[in-house]
Design an enzyme around this catalytic site. Structure first.
Site, PDB file in Angstrom:
ATOM      1  N   GLY A 260       0.766  -1.240   0.000  1.00 26.27           N
ATOM      2  CA  GLY A 260       0.000   0.000   0.000  1.00 26.27           C
ATOM      3  C   GLY A 260       0.791   1.280   0.000  1.00 26.27           C
ATOM      4  O   GLY A 260       0.205   2.349  -0.163  1.00 26.27           O
ATOM      5  N   GLU A 298       4.259  -6.612   1.841  1.00 26.53           N
ATOM      6  CA  GLU A 298       3.741  -6.973   0.516  1.00 26.53           C
ATOM      7  C   GLU A 298       3.710  -5.781  -0.433  1.00 26.53           C
ATOM      8  O   GLU A 298       2.656  -5.441  -0.968  1.00 26.53           O
ATOM      9  CB  GLU A 298       2.324  -7.539   0.650  1.00 26.53           C
ATOM     10  CG  GLU A 298       2.191  -8.727   1.581  1.00 26.53           C
ATOM     11  CD  GLU A 298       0.733  -9.085   1.848  1.00 26.53           C
ATOM     12  OE1 GLU A 298      -0.159  -8.279   1.555  1.00 26.53           O
ATOM     13  OE2 GLU A 298       0.486 -10.197   2.354  1.00 26.53           O
ATOM     14  N   PRO A 299       4.819  -5.105  -0.643  1.00 25.93           N
ATOM     15  CA  PRO A 299       4.782  -3.947  -1.539  1.00 25.93           C
ATOM     16  C   PRO A 299       4.607  -4.379  -2.996  1.00 25.93           C
ATOM     17  O   PRO A 299       5.154  -5.389  -3.420  1.00 25.93           O
ATOM     18  CB  PRO A 299       6.155  -3.295  -1.340  1.00 25.93           C
ATOM     19  CG  PRO A 299       7.053  -4.416  -0.934  1.00 25.93           C
ATOM     20  CD  PRO A 299       6.190  -5.389  -0.155  1.00 25.93           C
ATOM     21  N   GLY A 300       3.812  -3.656  -3.736  1.00 22.24           N
ATOM     22  CA  GLY A 300       3.647  -3.897  -5.168  1.00 22.24           C
ATOM     23  C   GLY A 300       3.990  -2.635  -5.929  1.00 22.24           C
ATOM     24  O   GLY A 300       5.077  -2.475  -6.483  1.00 22.24           O
ATOM     25  N   CYS A 368     -13.496   3.367 -28.212  1.00 22.62           N
ATOM     26  CA  CYS A 368     -14.778   4.057 -28.340  1.00 22.62           C
ATOM     27  C   CYS A 368     -15.453   4.234 -26.989  1.00 22.62           C
ATOM     28  O   CYS A 368     -16.457   3.582 -26.684  1.00 22.62           O
ATOM     29  CB  CYS A 368     -15.681   3.289 -29.294  1.00 22.62           C
ATOM     30  SG  CYS A 368     -14.900   3.122 -30.889  1.00 22.62           S
ATOM     31  N   GLU A 369     -14.859   5.066 -26.154  1.00 25.75           N
ATOM     32  CA  GLU A 369     -15.378   5.408 -24.832  1.00 25.75           C
ATOM     33  C   GLU A 369     -14.921   6.834 -24.531  1.00 25.75           C
ATOM     34  O   GLU A 369     -13.742   7.144 -24.731  1.00 25.75           O
ATOM     35  CB  GLU A 369     -14.784   4.502 -23.739  1.00 25.75           C
ATOM     36  CG  GLU A 369     -15.188   3.059 -23.783  1.00 25.75           C
ATOM     37  CD  GLU A 369     -16.594   2.797 -23.281  1.00 25.75           C
ATOM     38  OE1 GLU A 369     -17.138   3.628 -22.535  1.00 25.75           O
ATOM     39  OE2 GLU A 369     -17.148   1.758 -23.663  1.00 25.75           O
ATOM     40  N   TYR A 397      -0.092  -1.930 -11.996  1.00 26.07           N
ATOM     41  CA  TYR A 397      -1.514  -1.865 -12.353  1.00 26.07           C
ATOM     42  C   TYR A 397      -1.698  -1.274 -13.747  1.00 26.07           C
ATOM     43  O   TYR A 397      -2.643  -0.543 -14.017  1.00 26.07           O
ATOM     44  CB  TYR A 397      -2.298  -1.086 -11.271  1.00 26.07           C
ATOM     45  CG  TYR A 397      -2.046  -1.670  -9.898  1.00 26.07           C
ATOM     46  CD1 TYR A 397      -2.556  -2.919  -9.575  1.00 26.07           C
ATOM     47  CD2 TYR A 397      -1.244  -1.012  -8.968  1.00 26.07           C
ATOM     48  CE1 TYR A 397      -2.284  -3.497  -8.351  1.00 26.07           C
ATOM     49  CE2 TYR A 397      -0.971  -1.592  -7.728  1.00 26.07           C
ATOM     50  CZ  TYR A 397      -1.504  -2.829  -7.424  1.00 26.07           C
ATOM     51  OH  TYR A 397      -1.223  -3.406  -6.209  1.00 26.07           O
TER      52      TYR A 397
HETATM   53  C1  LIG Z   1      -2.876  -5.204  -3.701  1.00 18.20           C
HETATM   54  C2  LIG Z   1      -2.329  -5.786  -2.471  1.00 18.20           C
HETATM   55  C3  LIG Z   1      -1.005  -5.501  -2.090  1.00 18.20           C
HETATM   56  C4  LIG Z   1      -0.111  -4.556  -2.840  1.00 18.20           C
HETATM   57  O1  LIG Z   1      -0.521  -3.230  -2.735  1.00 18.20           O
HETATM   58  P1  LIG Z   1       0.379  -2.040  -3.337  1.00 18.20           P
HETATM   59  O2  LIG Z   1      -0.427  -0.835  -3.114  1.00 18.20           O
HETATM   60  O3  LIG Z   1       0.609  -2.335  -4.768  1.00 18.20           O
HETATM   61  O4  LIG Z   1       1.664  -2.038  -2.557  1.00 18.20           O
HETATM   62  C5  LIG Z   1      -0.539  -6.129  -0.957  1.00 18.20           C
HETATM   63  N1  LIG Z   1      -1.305  -6.985  -0.237  1.00 18.20           N
HETATM   64  C6  LIG Z   1      -2.579  -7.276  -0.577  1.00 18.20           C
HETATM   65  C7  LIG Z   1      -3.351  -8.221   0.241  1.00 18.20           C
HETATM   66  C8  LIG Z   1      -3.126  -6.681  -1.708  1.00 18.20           C
HETATM   67  O5  LIG Z   1      -4.388  -6.962  -2.043  1.00 18.20           O
END
Ligand SMILES: *Cc1c(COP(=O)(O)O)cnc(C)c1O
Length: 438
Positions: A260, A298-300, A368-369, A397
């Site tokens: 997050g 859990e960084p994404g 077409c949106e 994303y």
């Molecule tokens: C989406 C998600 C993440 C990653 O979130 P980011 O904002 O990309 O860091 C981590 N844990 C869970 C459970 C998620 O659903």
């Protein structure tokens, strides 16, 4: 190695470098991903094209490692942000774990590295029994359970598979993440998690099953959170729960703090990523002091977002009633964030001239949106038809949310690393799109 210049305060992934060709009277520079000219990649692989910087991904993941070095921890990259196998393989090789939210993502991780399962956290609000069985068979590190019914289903699957499932309840701490409502998850009104007040009861239920092993507490309050205060509040509530659970006799080894951490999509942000992660680490760790725990993260987005850009070519310029449009060859099918979240992405020309005039335009796609736009009333350097634009901070994303709407094949992806580049996903063909239809 000499650092390339950073004209726009961009992080090192995408920078302008002086062009070899100088037009008379002014200086051109061309945008590079690491040391590779993006114009060359567009020529070789076509557009729209996703480009990721391997060095930037490594640096950003390493910033997490460094910020949390003082406590036992595992960085579990959130696969849903960008699930390309080459990227997963690279992170697995570097020793990172993974957070998956589906059986499909689990398969990707195992395909990238068979040994990675022991560092896989399985999250998600609607896991099917098939998915649970696959994760049990693979030997996942932790199941983040989101309801009483899911807990029962997991116990049944584990019994059938003659396994013991390590579980954490994903608690909903009822804190506001102060982000876009679609990506906020930590309030009771959201579908995610178990109300923190009901968690003790579920832990007691879990402890009764010989096929479940209580192992941790997990929390994830949302995405693109730029203020660390909500993380700190969530951790305070989780820490209190851990103390209660331990008093109840449960063995809690893990806190999964979720992902997050937000990134700046703004061009004038010059703050250092390592400092940001440092502040985030401090916010998480202070409430956990004195609790002996292994922290999972859990960084994404914060790892992959700024490491990616979407290259697109200007097809047409047009003016409707005084309003100027750049119609480009990428659309909401390639990058839906502006349409879905009103997200801002910086858009810059791949060839930049110091003498370029500015103009105010809408940058729109061919789909077409009306919602198919990347920017509205955006002031940017004047560009001509046929020129290339880079949509920055598109690594997270982006491709994972790409669709085939309007029968548009999904784009190719390229990974650059220093001076080298490689195709990590071929462009889809129309044939690919029609293959499963009868
Ligand atoms: C989406 C998600 C993440 C990653 O979130 P980011 O904002 O990309 O860091 C981590 N844990 C869970 C459970 C998620 O659903």
């Amino acid at each position: 190695m000499k650092q390339p210049p950073r004209p726009n305060g961009r992080p090192p992934a995408f920078t302008y470098q002086p062009s070899s060709k100088k037009s008379v009277g002014h200086i051109d520079s061309s945008l590079h991903g690491d040391q590779v000219a993006l114009s060359l990649l567009a020529k070789r692989y076509g557009t729209p094209l996703y480009v990721y910087s391997a060095s930037s991904i490594r640096q950003r993941a390493a910033a997490f490692e460094s910020a949390f070095r003082k406590v036992p921890h595992t960085i579990c990259y959130s696969v849903k942000a960008n699930s390309n196998l080459a990227i997963l393989r690279m992170l697995a090789k570097a020793g990172y774990g993974f957070d998956v939210v589906s059986g499909g993502e689990l398969e990707r991780v195992l395909h990238a590295d068979k040994g990675a399962a022991k560092k896989v956290v399985f999250s998600g609000v609607g896991k099917t029994r098939e998915e649970m069985k696959a994760a049990l068979k693979a030997g996942s590190l932790l199941f983040n359970v989101e309801s009483a019914s899911e807990l029962r289903a997991l116990a049944e699957c584990a019994a059938q598979a003659r396994k013991i499932a390590p579980v954490a309840m994903r608690v909903n701490p009822d804190v506001s993440a102060k982000t876009h409502p679609y990506i906020s998850t930590g309030l009771h009104k959201h579908k995610f998690g178990i109300p923190i007040s009901e968690a003790r009861y579920l832990y007691a239920e879990a402890a009764k099953s010989k096929h479940l092993k209580v192992a941790g507490v997990s929390v994830h309050i949302g995405s693109q959170i730029t203020d660390v205060q909500p993380f700190s509040e969530a951790m305070q509530r989780v820490a209190a729960l851990v103390r209660d659970l331990r008093a109840d006799g449960h063995k809690i080894n893990y806190i999964d703090a979720g992902g997050g951490l937000g990134i700046s999509y703004d061009h004038d942000d010059r703050s250092d990523f390592a400092d940001k992660v440092g502040g985030y680490a401090e916010a998480l760790l202070r409430p956990l002091r004195g609790l002996k725990l292994h922290l999972l993260l859990e960084p994404g987005r914060s790892i992959i977002g700024p490491a990616g850009a979407l290259l697109t070519r200007v097809l047409y310029k047009k003016t409707n009633g005084g309003k100027k449009f750049l119609v480009v060859d990428a659309g909401m099918t390639e990058l839906i964030r502006p349409s879905l979240y009103q997200a801002h992405h910086q858009i810059i020309p791949v060839t930049s001239s110091d003498s370029a005039k500015q103009e105010v335009v809408d940058v729109v796609g061919p789909v077409c949106e009306t919602g198919d736009f990347f920017a509205r009333d955006r002031q940017m350097p004047e560009v001509e038809e046929g020129e290339l634009l880079a949509i920055l901070d598109a690594g997270a994303y982006g491709m994972v949310l790409a669709s085939n709407y309007n029968t548009r094949p999904r784009p190719a992806e390229v990974l650059v690393d220093g001076k080298s580049s490689k195709l990590i996903r071929r462009r889809e063909t129309i044939g690919d799109l029609m293959r499963n239809e009868i």
